[in-house]
Enzyme design. Structure first.
Site, PDB file in Angstrom:
ATOM      1  N   SER A  64       0.804  -1.223   0.000  1.00 13.77           N
ATOM      2  CA  SER A  64       0.000   0.000   0.000  1.00 13.77           C
ATOM      3  C   SER A  64       0.841   1.278   0.000  1.00 13.77           C
ATOM      4  O   SER A  64       0.323   2.348  -0.315  1.00 13.77           O
ATOM      5  CB  SER A  64      -0.949   0.011   1.207  1.00 13.77           C
ATOM      6  OG  SER A  64      -0.238   0.192   2.412  1.00 13.77           O
ATOM      7  N   LYS A 140       0.668   4.917   6.857  1.00 14.73           N
ATOM      8  CA  LYS A 140       0.179   5.646   5.682  1.00 14.73           C
ATOM      9  C   LYS A 140       0.785   7.047   5.708  1.00 14.73           C
ATOM     10  O   LYS A 140       1.467   7.441   6.652  1.00 14.73           O
ATOM     11  CB  LYS A 140      -1.349   5.771   5.699  1.00 14.73           C
ATOM     12  CG  LYS A 140      -2.126   4.472   5.836  1.00 14.73           C
ATOM     13  CD  LYS A 140      -2.058   3.591   4.610  1.00 14.73           C
ATOM     14  CE  LYS A 140      -2.844   2.300   4.820  1.00 14.73           C
ATOM     15  NZ  LYS A 140      -2.645   1.354   3.714  1.00 14.73           N
TER      16      LYS A 140
END
Length: 365
Positions: A64, A140
């Site tokens: 990701s 993230k």
């Protein structure tokens, strides 16, 4: 008789000497064992203190964040950056085992920085059902700060009306069409730094950086490469169980919203409830009922609510292969663990080799 007595005395003397020697050796062994035990205890205490208040280790399990961080990267996370949290639960050191039902009063020790836009942040996955510190660790990029206005328009992220910074490591899905329907080699795409998501009839959905997409236009077997954007009315969120994404169709098109911040007063409506539901019910522990569009908050009939915490909006750098805030919503400030600091080891799971060139790389936002 006299000789026998002398022999008995000699044997008794040597037995006594041997016994004294054995006692001394036993005492020495016990002293050595005690020293090692003390050293191990102090080492464990030091490790617990370092893990709790200074640094943490984290492994990248998914793509990701590619190409910024690769699957198999092992990171040092700096907890001092945003301030370490004191223990929140009673748990077994160096394990994920905790005592259910016991939540400790905690606070955040001041750090040397605040979360800044585009920092790469490690945090507890907000919608996990567990005490905060026992939730799964996620990593993230913090693309939205408290109070920021965000929107996603045909994959492009806009922050406070301006297009967000474009990093060369960002990855998106692209549609590639080959000349005459010839086969595109997945190995060639992978060797170039991309991946094949799906294929058929000379059309391919590829996961690429914009730089690689530009390079592929010159490949002899490629006719065209363009970013693959979902139509606005194509609904993928309806099949997901996330509250935040319930009011939208897909992650390529999200209408403008404000990242919640402490002190913000919001007016709740059935149309925006998907944005605020987890904030009120899950993170701020408010009792909410609805009756024909009217909200009852903690027993009081009102549609106005004042946000109690700061929140962040997180996105992965691999924008089409990241389940992030576009799906499950905001990250409360008390879920923030630390800032990604350095890659201390990296393992290529496909080639079964270490990525030596990535070791000890500092992570820059």
């Amino acid at each position: 008789m006299s000789r026998k007595k002398d022999l008995t005395k000699k044997e008794s003397f040597w037995n006594r000497k041997r016994s004294d020697k054995e006692k001394a050796e036993d005492a020495k062994a016990k002293h050595w064992a005690r020293e090692w035990l003390d050293a191990l205890i102090w080492a464990a205490v030091a490790a617990i203190i370092l893990r709790t208040f200074f640094f943490g280790a984290y492994r990248i399990p998914t793509p990701s964040m590619e190409k910024t961080l690769l699957t198999g990267d092992f990171l040092i996370v700096t907890k001092l950056a945003y301030g370490p949290r004191t223990p929140m639960t009673v748990s077994v050191p160096f394990t994920e085992i905790y005592v259910p039902g016991i939540n400790l009063p905690w606070f955040r020790i001041p750090g040397y920085s605040e979360v800044k836009r585009n920092d790469i942040v490690v945090f507890n996955y907000p919608i996990d059902v567990a005490p905060i510190s026992a939730k799964t660790n996620y990593i993230k990029r913090a693309v939205g700060m408290p109070g920021d206005r965000l929107r996603v328009d045909a994959k492009d992220l806009y922050v406070n009306g301006e297009r967000a910074e474009q990093y060369e490591t960002l990855m998106f899905n692209y549609r590639a069409i080959t000349r005459g329907g010839v086969r595109l080699s997945p190995a060639k795409v992978r060797e170039a730094g991309g991946s094949v998501v799906q294929s058929g009839n000379g059309e391919y959905i590829l996961n690429l950086t914009s730089e690689l997409a530009g390079e592929m236009e010159s490949w002899p077997e490629i006719e065209s490469v363009e970013q693959f954007v979902l139509p606005e009315d194509f609904n993928i969120f309806s099949r997901r169980g996330f509250n935040f994404s319930r009011g939208f169709n897909n992650h390529d098109h999200i209408p403008e919203f404000t990242v919640p911040y402490a002190g913000q007063q919001v007016e709740l409506t059935p149309e925006n409830w998907n944005i605020y539901q987890d904030i009120l019910e899950r993170y701020e522990r408010v009792s909410v009922q609805q009756d024909n569009g009217q909200f009852i908050i903690n027993g009081e009939e009102t549609n106005l609510y004042t946000i109690q915490k700061d929140y962040y909006f997180m996105m992965g750098d691999n924008r089409d292969d990241s389940e992030d805030s576009r799906y499950w919503g905001f990250v409360p400030d008390d879920h923030v663990i630390g800032k990604a600091g350095m890659i201390y080891f990296s393992w290529d799971g496909e080639r079964w080799l270490p990525r030596v060139g990535r070791m000890f790389d500092l992570i820059h936002s």
